[in-house]
Write a protein that holds these residues in place. Sequence first.
Motif, PDB file in Angstrom:
ATOM      1  N   ARG A   1     -72.029  -5.468 -14.692  1.00 13.91           N
ATOM      2  CA  ARG A   1     -72.266  -4.038 -14.529  1.00 13.91           C
ATOM      3  C   ARG A   1     -73.748  -3.693 -14.685  1.00 13.91           C
ATOM      4  O   ARG A   1     -74.292  -2.878 -13.940  1.00 13.91           O
ATOM      5  N   ALA A   2     -74.422  -4.339 -15.664  1.00 16.69           N
ATOM      6  CA  ALA A   2     -75.832  -4.042 -15.920  1.00 16.69           C
ATOM      7  C   ALA A   2     -76.759  -4.712 -14.928  1.00 16.69           C
ATOM      8  O   ALA A   2     -77.921  -4.308 -14.777  1.00 16.69           O
ATOM      9  N   GLY A   3     -76.301  -5.781 -14.258  1.00 19.83           N
ATOM     10  CA  GLY A   3     -77.126  -6.447 -13.255  1.00 19.83           C
ATOM     11  C   GLY A   3     -78.184  -7.360 -13.816  1.00 19.83           C
ATOM     12  O   GLY A   3     -79.261  -7.483 -13.224  1.00 19.83           O
ATOM     13  N   VAL A   4     -77.893  -8.043 -14.948  1.00 21.46           N
ATOM     14  CA  VAL A   4     -78.914  -8.876 -15.590  1.00 21.46           C
ATOM     15  C   VAL A   4     -78.451 -10.320 -15.754  1.00 21.46           C
ATOM     16  O   VAL A   4     -78.949 -11.040 -16.624  1.00 21.46           O
ATOM     17  N   GLY A   5     -77.540 -10.780 -14.916  1.00 17.50           N
ATOM     18  CA  GLY A   5     -76.983 -12.121 -15.063  1.00 17.50           C
ATOM     19  C   GLY A   5     -77.766 -13.193 -14.340  1.00 17.50           C
ATOM     20  O   GLY A   5     -77.206 -13.893 -13.482  1.00 17.50           O
ATOM     21  N   TYR A   6     -79.034 -13.340 -14.669  1.00 14.76           N
ATOM     22  CA  TYR A   6     -79.842 -14.399 -14.052  1.00 14.76           C
ATOM     23  C   TYR A   6     -79.121 -15.736 -14.182  1.00 14.76           C
ATOM     24  O   TYR A   6     -78.640 -16.099 -15.263  1.00 14.76           O
ATOM     25  N   ALA A   7     -79.048 -16.499 -13.098  1.00 16.22           N
ATOM     26  CA  ALA A   7     -78.200 -17.689 -13.054  1.00 16.22           C
ATOM     27  C   ALA A   7     -78.953 -19.000 -13.173  1.00 16.22           C
ATOM     28  O   ALA A   7     -78.366 -20.064 -12.989  1.00 16.22           O
ATOM     29  N   GLY A   8     -80.258 -18.982 -13.468  1.00 15.58           N
ATOM     30  CA  GLY A   8     -81.007 -20.220 -13.649  1.00 15.58           C
ATOM     31  C   GLY A   8     -81.109 -20.606 -15.107  1.00 15.58           C
ATOM     32  O   GLY A   8     -80.401 -20.075 -15.966  1.00 15.58           O
ATOM     33  N   TRP A   9     -82.013 -21.537 -15.408  1.00 14.27           N
ATOM     34  CA  TRP A   9     -82.227 -21.995 -16.777  1.00 14.27           C
ATOM     35  C   TRP A   9     -83.222 -21.055 -17.457  1.00 14.27           C
ATOM     36  O   TRP A   9     -84.423 -21.109 -17.211  1.00 14.27           O
ATOM     37  N   SER A  10     -82.721 -20.189 -18.330  1.00 14.49           N
ATOM     38  CA  SER A  10     -83.562 -19.272 -19.094  1.00 14.49           C
ATOM     39  C   SER A  10     -83.763 -19.811 -20.506  1.00 14.49           C
ATOM     40  O   SER A  10     -82.916 -20.535 -21.032  1.00 14.49           O
ATOM     41  N   SER A  11     -84.861 -19.443 -21.112  1.00 13.58           N
ATOM     42  CA  SER A  11     -85.142 -19.875 -22.479  1.00 13.58           C
ATOM     43  C   SER A  11     -85.152 -18.690 -23.436  1.00 13.58           C
ATOM     44  O   SER A  11     -84.259 -18.527 -24.255  1.00 13.58           O
ATOM     45  N   SER A  12     -86.161 -17.827 -23.331  1.00 13.14           N
ATOM     46  CA  SER A  12     -86.298 -16.681 -24.222  1.00 13.14           C
ATOM     47  C   SER A  12     -86.228 -15.375 -23.440  1.00 13.14           C
ATOM     48  O   SER A  12     -86.288 -15.371 -22.204  1.00 13.14           O
ATOM     49  N   ALA A  13     -86.129 -14.266 -24.175  1.00 10.59           N
ATOM     50  CA  ALA A  13     -86.138 -12.946 -23.558  1.00 10.59           C
ATOM     51  C   ALA A  13     -86.621 -11.933 -24.581  1.00 10.59           C
ATOM     52  O   ALA A  13     -86.622 -12.190 -25.790  1.00 10.59           O
ATOM     53  N   VAL A  14     -87.021 -10.763 -24.077  1.00 12.45           N
ATOM     54  CA  VAL A  14     -87.481  -9.694 -24.963  1.00 12.45           C
ATOM     55  C   VAL A  14     -87.178  -8.345 -24.321  1.00 12.45           C
ATOM     56  O   VAL A  14     -87.360  -8.149 -23.126  1.00 12.45           O
ATOM     57  N   PHE A  15     -86.690  -7.412 -25.141  1.00  7.95           N
ATOM     58  CA  PHE A  15     -86.564  -6.025 -24.729  1.00  7.95           C
ATOM     59  C   PHE A  15     -87.871  -5.309 -25.060  1.00  7.95           C
ATOM     60  O   PHE A  15     -88.370  -5.406 -26.191  1.00  7.95           O
ATOM     61  N   LEU A  16     -88.416  -4.571 -24.099  1.00  7.87           N
ATOM     62  CA  LEU A  16     -89.632  -3.800 -24.300  1.00  7.87           C
ATOM     63  C   LEU A  16     -89.641  -2.634 -23.320  1.00  7.87           C
ATOM     64  O   LEU A  16     -89.089  -2.738 -22.225  1.00  7.87           O
ATOM     65  N   ASP A  17     -90.255  -1.549 -23.728  1.00  9.16           N
ATOM     66  CA  ASP A  17     -90.363  -0.379 -22.849  1.00  9.16           C
ATOM     67  C   ASP A  17     -91.723  -0.434 -22.162  1.00  9.16           C
ATOM     68  O   ASP A  17     -92.676   0.222 -22.565  1.00  9.16           O
ATOM     69  N   TYR A  18     -91.814  -1.219 -21.086  1.00 11.78           N
ATOM     70  CA  TYR A  18     -93.126  -1.471 -20.491  1.00 11.78           C
ATOM     71  C   TYR A  18     -93.685  -0.266 -19.755  1.00 11.78           C
ATOM     72  O   TYR A  18     -94.903  -0.131 -19.588  1.00 11.78           O
ATOM     73  N   ASP A  19     -92.814   0.659 -19.284  1.00  9.51           N
ATOM     74  CA  ASP A  19     -93.301   1.821 -18.542  1.00  9.51           C
ATOM     75  C   ASP A  19     -93.245   3.108 -19.343  1.00  9.51           C
ATOM     76  O   ASP A  19     -93.496   4.188 -18.806  1.00  9.51           O
TER      77      ASP A  19
END
Length: 568
Positions: free
Chosen positions: A176-194
Motif C-alpha cells: 500500500r505504501a509503495g516502498v517494497g524495494y526488491a533488491g539487496w538493501s542494507s540500511s535505511a533512514v527516515f528524514l524530512d528532506y523537503d
Amino acid sequence: MDFLQAPNCRSRKKRLCAPLLFLPFLLLLLSFTPGCGAGRTAEVPWFEEVAAEAGILYEHVRADTVRYYFPEIVSGGAAWLDYDGDGYLDLYLVQGGFFDTTLPGQPTNRLYRNRGDGTFEDVSERAGVGHTGYGMGVAVGDYDGDGYLDLYVNNVEANVLYRNRGDGTFEDVTERAGVGYAGWSSSAVFLDYDQDGHPDLYVVNYAVWSPAQSRTCMLGVMPDYCGPLTYPPASDVLYHNQGDGVFTEVTIPAGIARATGSGLGVTVGDLNGDGWVDIYVANDGMPNQLWINNGDGTFTDRAVITGSAFNRSGMAEAGMGVAVLDLENDGDPDLFMTHLREESNTLYRNEGTYFIDATLATGLSTPAISYTGFGLGFADFDHDGNLDLYIANGAVKVPAEVMGEDPYAEPNQLFRGVGGGRFEAVLPAGGTERPLVATSRAAAFGDYDNDGDVDVVVVNSGGRVYLLRNQVGGRGRWVQFRVLERSGWDAVGAMVRVRAAGQDQWRPVQIAASYLAANDPHVHFGLGLEERIEEVEVVWPGGGRETFGAFEAGAVYELRQGRGIANE
C-alpha cells in the motif's frame, strides 16, 4: 573488504602462517603513531552483559553454507524504539536465516517488549512483526504522523514496512505504501528532506546479488566469502512521503541515481550548515557519498569535492558503520566510520565547507588496525563531559590468527574520551569484565533501564546478542532531551547545544547511525559534577534557532519546535 590472498594455510581454525615480514614495519608504525598506547585498565567494568538475565534469548543465524552466500557475513540489525509508548525502550532484532526456504525452522525477526523492571518479553507473534526474510537492517520513524513509531526492515530480497496500529500490533503496509524495494538493501533512514512535515525514506542498497549469482572466493587454498567488487554495485532509493500513507519513488528526479556504490551505513545531518538535512552513505570498498540537499527536492554528491569520499591517502576504504558527532563542540557536525582491518577507522573533521581526515590526531587509528569495525556509537558513557566511543568488531575474511571457534570473531572495543578530541582504549577490551569475542555487527545505543546513562545492544553474526548495561554512568550527572519538530516527530538532523559552567557541548539528533541500526532518539549529555545547565539551544532543520531555559540535571525533558525563544 579484503581482496588479498592469504598465505597457503592448511587449517581454517589455526592460521599461524601470517606473513612475519610485516612485523618489523608494524612495530615501527606503532612507535610513531600518536595515541597508540596500550590503553588504561578500568577500575571497574564499564558494562555488564545481561542479555540472558533480561530475558533476551535471541540468537542470530548465519547459516554458513559451502556456497558462502555473501549476505551471510554482513547480516544482523537492531533497533531501540518505544513502540507501545510506555516510556521504556523496546528492542527489535533483525534475523538472517536460510536462503533455502524449503528448510524447516526458518528463524524470524524478534520484538522484545521492555517490562520496565530490567527484563523483556518476546511479543513478536502477538505484535505481528516476526518477518521471515533474510534480514539486514532496520529503520524507525512515524511515517504516518499518528504518534506511534513504525518499522522499516531491510532485506536481501524485498523490504517490509510495518505500520504501528497503536494497540501493540503492527500491520504490513509495504504494498500500500509503495516502498517494497526488491533488491539487496542494507540500511535505511527516515528524514524530512523537503521540510513538509512528513518523514521521507532513504534506502541504502548494497549490490546486485542473488543466490543464483553467488560466487565462492579463495583465501589461499581455503574457500571464503568474496568481496564487494565481485558483484555490481547498486543505486540507493529515495521515497517521498505524500502525507497520505503512500510514498512516491523519486530516486531519478532527486539525482540519487547518478551514483552507485556498495552501501552499508547511513546517517544524516546538516553537514554544510545551509539549513537542509543532508545524507551520508558509507560505501564498502568504493568512494563514500555525501548527498548535499539542494533545497529544491534534489541532491548532489559532494563527497569528493568536500574531502569525505576517500581517506587522507586518497584511497577508498571499506566503509561499514557511520555516525555524525561534534567532536570539537563547535557546532559543525563531523563524521566517523568503521572500516576493514589494516585500514583503521576514519574521522572526517568538518571545517565548514570541507572535511579533513583527522583520524591520527584522535588516537583512534592504530588501535583499530587489527580489527574490522561495524557498529559504532559515540556517547558520554561515564558522564565526565567527554564523548566516549564503542565499536563492534568482526572479521569478514578468515584471519591469520583465530580467537575461539568462530573464525571471524574479534573483541569489541571501548575508547574513553580524554578531552581535546582524543581517546584512549579502555581495558579489558570492550569495557566488560572479560573481553567479549564474537562476529559483531549492529550496535544500537539507548537508555533501556531509564537510569540516565547510555546502554548498548550488540547483534553477533551466528551468535547470541549482547545487552550491555552501563555501570559507570553513576560517576557523574546527566541530562536528556527529546527534541521534536512542530509535527511531533523527532527532529532528525537538528543540533543541540547545552551550556553548563560556561562550557558548551553539542550533540546531533540522530536515530539512524552505527551499522544496520536505529538508536534511541533522546539526546544525552554527561555533566560531570554540574547540577544544572544554564541554557539549551536547538538548531532546527530549516536553519531556525531557539533557546530554551535552564534545566536541572538528572531528568529527561521535551524540547518542541516553536516553544523556545527564537534567535536571529
